[in-house]
Design a protein around this motif. Structure first.
Motif, PDB file in Angstrom:
ATOM      1  N   THR A   1       0.816  -1.208   0.000  1.00  9.29           N
ATOM      2  CA  THR A   1       0.000   0.000   0.000  1.00  9.29           C
ATOM      3  C   THR A   1       0.853   1.263   0.000  1.00  9.29           C
ATOM      4  O   THR A   1       0.361   2.351  -0.322  1.00  9.29           O
ATOM      5  N   LEU A   2       2.125   1.142   0.347  1.00 13.59           N
ATOM      6  CA  LEU A   2       3.021   2.300   0.295  1.00 13.59           C
ATOM      7  C   LEU A   2       3.201   2.813  -1.130  1.00 13.59           C
ATOM      8  O   LEU A   2       3.605   3.951  -1.343  1.00 13.59           O
ATOM      9  N   LYS A   3       2.896   1.969  -2.119  1.00 11.36           N
ATOM     10  CA  LYS A   3       3.050   2.345  -3.526  1.00 11.36           C
ATOM     11  C   LYS A   3       1.873   3.169  -4.045  1.00 11.36           C
ATOM     12  O   LYS A   3       1.927   3.698  -5.138  1.00 11.36           O
ATOM     13  N   LEU A   4       0.805   3.262  -3.256  1.00 15.06           N
ATOM     14  CA  LEU A   4      -0.413   3.890  -3.746  1.00 15.06           C
ATOM     15  C   LEU A   4      -0.309   5.412  -3.756  1.00 15.06           C
ATOM     16  O   LEU A   4       0.302   6.012  -2.876  1.00 15.06           O
ATOM     17  N   THR A   5      -0.950   6.024  -4.747  1.00  9.33           N
ATOM     18  CA  THR A   5      -1.068   7.482  -4.766  1.00  9.33           C
ATOM     19  C   THR A   5      -2.197   7.891  -3.824  1.00  9.33           C
ATOM     20  O   THR A   5      -2.985   7.056  -3.372  1.00  9.33           O
ATOM     21  N   GLN A   6      -2.282   9.167  -3.554  1.00  8.59           N
ATOM     22  CA  GLN A   6      -3.331   9.660  -2.668  1.00  8.59           C
ATOM     23  C   GLN A   6      -4.709   9.349  -3.238  1.00  8.59           C
ATOM     24  O   GLN A   6      -5.615   8.949  -2.501  1.00  8.59           O
ATOM     25  N   ARG A   7      -4.888   9.508  -4.559  1.00  9.95           N
ATOM     26  CA  ARG A   7      -6.193   9.242  -5.174  1.00  9.95           C
ATOM     27  C   ARG A   7      -6.534   7.751  -5.104  1.00  9.95           C
ATOM     28  O   ARG A   7      -7.679   7.387  -4.811  1.00  9.95           O
ATOM     29  N   GLU A   8      -5.568   6.897  -5.342  1.00  9.61           N
ATOM     30  CA  GLU A   8      -5.807   5.458  -5.229  1.00  9.61           C
ATOM     31  C   GLU A   8      -6.192   5.090  -3.799  1.00  9.61           C
ATOM     32  O   GLU A   8      -7.061   4.251  -3.576  1.00  9.61           O
ATOM     33  N   TRP A   9      -5.528   5.742  -2.854  1.00 11.20           N
ATOM     34  CA  TRP A   9      -5.836   5.503  -1.450  1.00 11.20           C
ATOM     35  C   TRP A   9      -7.277   5.907  -1.141  1.00 11.20           C
ATOM     36  O   TRP A   9      -7.996   5.218  -0.419  1.00 11.20           O
ATOM     37  N   GLU A  10      -7.719   7.029  -1.706  1.00 12.01           N
ATOM     38  CA  GLU A  10      -9.090   7.499  -1.490  1.00 12.01           C
ATOM     39  C   GLU A  10     -10.099   6.532  -2.099  1.00 12.01           C
ATOM     40  O   GLU A  10     -11.132   6.228  -1.486  1.00 12.01           O
ATOM     41  N   VAL A  11      -9.803   6.036  -3.293  1.00  9.06           N
ATOM     42  CA  VAL A  11     -10.691   5.079  -3.947  1.00  9.06           C
ATOM     43  C   VAL A  11     -10.763   3.791  -3.122  1.00  9.06           C
ATOM     44  O   VAL A  11     -11.841   3.221  -2.926  1.00  9.06           O
ATOM     45  N   LEU A  12      -9.635   3.353  -2.611  1.00 11.96           N
ATOM     46  CA  LEU A  12      -9.597   2.137  -1.811  1.00 11.96           C
ATOM     47  C   LEU A  12     -10.408   2.304  -0.527  1.00 11.96           C
ATOM     48  O   LEU A  12     -11.197   1.434  -0.149  1.00 11.96           O
ATOM     49  N   ARG A  13     -10.215   3.437   0.132  1.00  9.66           N
ATOM     50  CA  ARG A  13     -10.933   3.676   1.386  1.00  9.66           C
ATOM     51  C   ARG A  13     -12.441   3.695   1.162  1.00  9.66           C
ATOM     52  O   ARG A  13     -13.210   3.073   1.915  1.00  9.66           O
ATOM     53  N   LEU A  14     -12.882   4.392   0.130  1.00  7.86           N
ATOM     54  CA  LEU A  14     -14.321   4.483  -0.142  1.00  7.86           C
ATOM     55  C   LEU A  14     -14.892   3.126  -0.556  1.00  7.86           C
ATOM     56  O   LEU A  14     -16.027   2.789  -0.213  1.00  7.86           O
ATOM     57  N   THR A  15     -14.085   2.342  -1.257  1.00  7.66           N
ATOM     58  CA  THR A  15     -14.542   1.007  -1.652  1.00  7.66           C
ATOM     59  C   THR A  15     -14.749   0.134  -0.425  1.00  7.66           C
ATOM     60  O   THR A  15     -15.720  -0.613  -0.324  1.00  7.66           O
TER      61      THR A  15
END
Length: 220
Positions: free
Chosen positions: A145-159
């Protein structure tokens, strides 16, 4: 004093102030092909570097200095995954039951027979293997998860919160297609087969806790 580091192969740690008990238990377990390390107090054991601790512990309930229950609590407080089997006398059984409720694997009433000892220790070592595999998987997930961008992190959290791709797109003010692209990137970076597996991994690993991870999210 420099702490010695416990090696990663499975080990049965015997922690008892009675030298005769330590020696007899060690002899039985070593004859059964197990790796053994002995300590005369909780303090001696805790002086080790337990970061790579792997196996299980046989712990006397009452010892000079820190008691078995206090040792158990120390391991819990420091997130050290080590199954514990307590040694107890007949009069200490109620306290042993309390220890079980706090996560101890079992308790053995003195005097201990080989027939009772070996199955309990074998079961504890088997549980330790499962615990170590889970820890390794959690560490891998967090690392990815350290490789994720901020937007990817947001998409993951909302999912993980149950939002659909359309709802995520609306919430983040991006297109549905962009959400799907981010999801594809999430799978690629984390190595997950599908979003269901990824969600399961991050929820069980605690990878969504940014404070614990010390994440510095990268800009998109």
């Amino acid at each position: 004093m420099v702490k010695s580091k416990i090696e990663s192969p499975q080990t049965v740690f015997i922690i008892d102030d009675d030298e005769a008990v330590r020696k007899s238990l060690a002899m039985v377990l070593e004859m059964a092909g197990m790796r053994v390390a002995t300590y005369d107090s909780a303090e001696t054991f805790l002086a080790e570097d337990l970061s790579r601790c792997n196996g299980c512990a046989i712990v006397d309930m009452f010892m000079p200095g820190r008691s078995g229950l206090e040792l158990q609590q120390h391991l819990i407080d420091n997130d050290i995954a080590l199954p514990i089997v307590f040694l107890t006398g007949h009069g200490e059984i109620p306290m042993s039951v309390a220890a079980i409720k706090h996560g101890a694997e079992d308790f053995l009433v003195k005097p201990i027979t080989v027939e009772k000892l070996l199955p309990v220790i074998q079961a504890s070592l088997a549980k330790s293997e499962l615990m170590q595999a889970k820890i390794k998987r959690q560490q891998e997930v967090k690392s990815r998860t350290l490789k994720l961008t901020q937007r990817e992190w947001e998409v993951l959290r909302l999912t993980t919160e149950g939002f659909s791709a359309k709802e995520i797109a609306r919430d983040l003010n991006i297109s549905f297609r962009t959400v799907e692209k981010h999801k594809s990137s999430l799978l690629l970076k984390t190595g997950a087969k599908n979003m269901l597996d990824l969600l399961s991994d991050v929820l069980t690993s605690g990878a969504l806790n940014e404070d614990d991870l010390g994440l510095s999210l990268k800009a998109e």
